[in-house]
Design an enzyme around this catalytic site. Sequence first.
Site, mmCIF file in Angstrom:
data_model
loop_
_atom_site.group_PDB
_atom_site.id
_atom_site.type_symbol
_atom_site.label_atom_id
_atom_site.label_comp_id
_atom_site.label_asym_id
_atom_site.label_seq_id
_atom_site.Cartn_x
_atom_site.Cartn_y
_atom_site.Cartn_z
ATOM 1 N N ASP A 1 1.979 -9.429 -3.659
ATOM 2 C CA ASP A 1 0.533 -9.412 -3.451
ATOM 3 C C ASP A 1 -0.063 -8.100 -3.950
ATOM 4 O O ASP A 1 0.159 -7.047 -3.351
ATOM 5 C CB ASP A 1 0.236 -9.577 -1.951
ATOM 6 N N TYR B 1 -6.066 -2.059 -6.069
ATOM 7 C CA TYR B 1 -4.873 -1.238 -5.832
ATOM 8 C C TYR B 1 -4.471 -0.409 -7.063
ATOM 9 O O TYR B 1 -3.632 0.474 -6.970
ATOM 10 C CB TYR B 1 -3.680 -2.094 -5.381
HETATM 11 P P1 NAD Z 1 1.263 -3.195 6.871
HETATM 12 O O1 NAD Z 1 0.842 -3.663 8.199
HETATM 13 O O2 NAD Z 1 2.146 -4.042 6.032
HETATM 14 O O3 NAD Z 1 1.915 -1.776 7.128
HETATM 15 C C1 NAD Z 1 2.576 -1.063 6.120
HETATM 16 C C2 NAD Z 1 3.059 0.271 6.704
HETATM 17 O O4 NAD Z 1 3.876 0.026 7.853
HETATM 18 C C3 NAD Z 1 3.937 1.026 5.733
HETATM 19 O O5 NAD Z 1 3.148 1.821 4.880
HETATM 20 C C4 NAD Z 1 4.816 1.848 6.662
HETATM 21 O O6 NAD Z 1 4.125 2.992 7.087
HETATM 22 C C5 NAD Z 1 4.981 0.922 7.859
HETATM 23 N N1 NAD Z 1 6.239 0.141 7.826
HETATM 24 C C6 NAD Z 1 6.573 -0.841 6.945
HETATM 25 N N2 NAD Z 1 7.751 -1.393 7.287
HETATM 26 C C7 NAD Z 1 8.170 -0.751 8.410
HETATM 27 C C8 NAD Z 1 9.316 -0.885 9.219
HETATM 28 N N3 NAD Z 1 10.235 -1.803 8.967
HETATM 29 N N4 NAD Z 1 9.401 -0.071 10.295
HETATM 30 C C9 NAD Z 1 8.441 0.851 10.574
HETATM 31 N N5 NAD Z 1 7.341 1.011 9.842
HETATM 32 C C10 NAD Z 1 7.195 0.218 8.768
HETATM 33 O O7 NAD Z 1 -0.082 -2.760 6.086
HETATM 34 P P2 NAD Z 1 -0.795 -3.065 4.734
HETATM 35 O O8 NAD Z 1 -0.043 -2.493 3.576
HETATM 36 O O9 NAD Z 1 -2.183 -2.656 4.919
HETATM 37 O O10 NAD Z 1 -0.768 -4.673 4.610
HETATM 38 C C11 NAD Z 1 0.230 -5.378 3.900
HETATM 39 C C12 NAD Z 1 -0.310 -5.920 2.599
HETATM 40 O O11 NAD Z 1 -1.454 -6.739 2.828
HETATM 41 C C13 NAD Z 1 -0.851 -4.846 1.636
HETATM 42 O O12 NAD Z 1 0.153 -4.133 0.996
HETATM 43 C C14 NAD Z 1 -1.715 -5.672 0.739
HETATM 44 O O13 NAD Z 1 -0.923 -6.369 -0.222
HETATM 45 C C15 NAD Z 1 -2.353 -6.635 1.736
HETATM 46 N N6 NAD Z 1 -3.670 -6.163 2.216
HETATM 47 C C16 NAD Z 1 -4.757 -6.925 1.932
HETATM 48 C C17 NAD Z 1 -6.014 -6.549 2.363
HETATM 49 C C18 NAD Z 1 -7.190 -7.395 2.048
HETATM 50 O O14 NAD Z 1 -8.326 -6.965 2.270
HETATM 51 N N7 NAD Z 1 -7.000 -8.593 1.541
HETATM 52 C C19 NAD Z 1 -6.186 -5.357 3.097
HETATM 53 C C20 NAD Z 1 -5.065 -4.596 3.372
HETATM 54 C C21 NAD Z 1 -3.818 -5.017 2.952
#
Ligand code: NAD
Length: 275
Positions: A46, A51
């Site tokens: 995704d 980004y």
């Molecule tokens: P997320 O909830 O996936 O959190 C990611 C963070 O959690 C990492 O940077 C790290 O700090 C931590 N993490 C990851 N794996 C872990 C683990 N196993 N143990 C402990 N900590 C851990 O947050 P996100 O990146 O905001 O959301 C996921 C994806 O959703 C994004 O990468 C993007 O592709 C999408 N997204 C879309 C929108 C939208 O408006 N459509 C907005 C935000 C994100």
Amino acid sequence: MSRTPAVTLNNGVSMPQLGFGVFQVPDAEAETTVATAIEAGYRSIDTATLYQNEAGTGRGIAASGLPREELFVTTKLWNTDQGYDSTLRAFDTSLAELGMDYVDLYLIHWPAPARGSYVDTWRAFERIHSEGRAKAIGVSNFQPAHLQRLFEASGIVPAVNQIELHPRLQQAELREFHAANGIATEAWGPLGRGKGLLDDPALTRVAGKHGVSPAQVALRWSVQLGTIVIPKSVTPSRIRENIHVFGFKLDEEDMAAIADMHTGVRIGPDPDTLS
Ligand code: NAD
């Protein structure tokens, strides 16, 4: 390596239930990060124009050596590109950045209602879909009123609505609305971006009970709700950990404990006001 189950979208397209998000991954790192994710078993990636890593994401996918049809690639149209002609141009740019001739899923990133353009944007999405350049089209961060407007203006119901969804923002009403209208719910921010959420005592207790991590519990909860989920990490061990959520099951007591974590507080912006 782990395999993930698939969800069938409303146009018959099959989408992996768990994928890999690359928000905030710099373009220069996206290639290795995406390659690590594919190596770990992820088949859905995704990204988004916002980004600024579509090129690195495309390189990571190419480096995997897998046939294109074995991967499910999502990208998103940024708000400033909304409108019919500008959407068509932005989509061409996204494909060029990705180095691909189609995406599996193209999403309107935010409704940005103050711009008054999401219906025109959707018409361009319909055209892109009819040309086979996006196998499925959908939206992100749409509220029921925004979806309702699309239903009235268009014959194509979005295949997906990608929304903020995690144990503190469970989106029960929106999930019900999606189910009633044949829209798949996709959860972004499923780990609550890490720290605060993953330290929650209810999550850590359930994690201890199953011998897994709080992150795995949060992702498993999302899977058991029936949503598509796209966790992000740049740490190889976490990338691997986050896809291993299909070998245990949360019971009713676990699901109830997590249901109690809902606060309704968003991490991200309010979809009604972001423009
Ligand atoms: P997320 O909830 O996936 O959190 C990611 C963070 O959690 C990492 O940077 C790290 O700090 C931590 N993490 C990851 N794996 C872990 C683990 N196993 N143990 C402990 N900590 C851990 O947050 P996100 O990146 O905001 O959301 C996921 C994806 O959703 C994004 O990468 C993007 O592709 C999408 N997204 C879309 C929108 C939208 O408006 N459509 C907005 C935000 C994100």
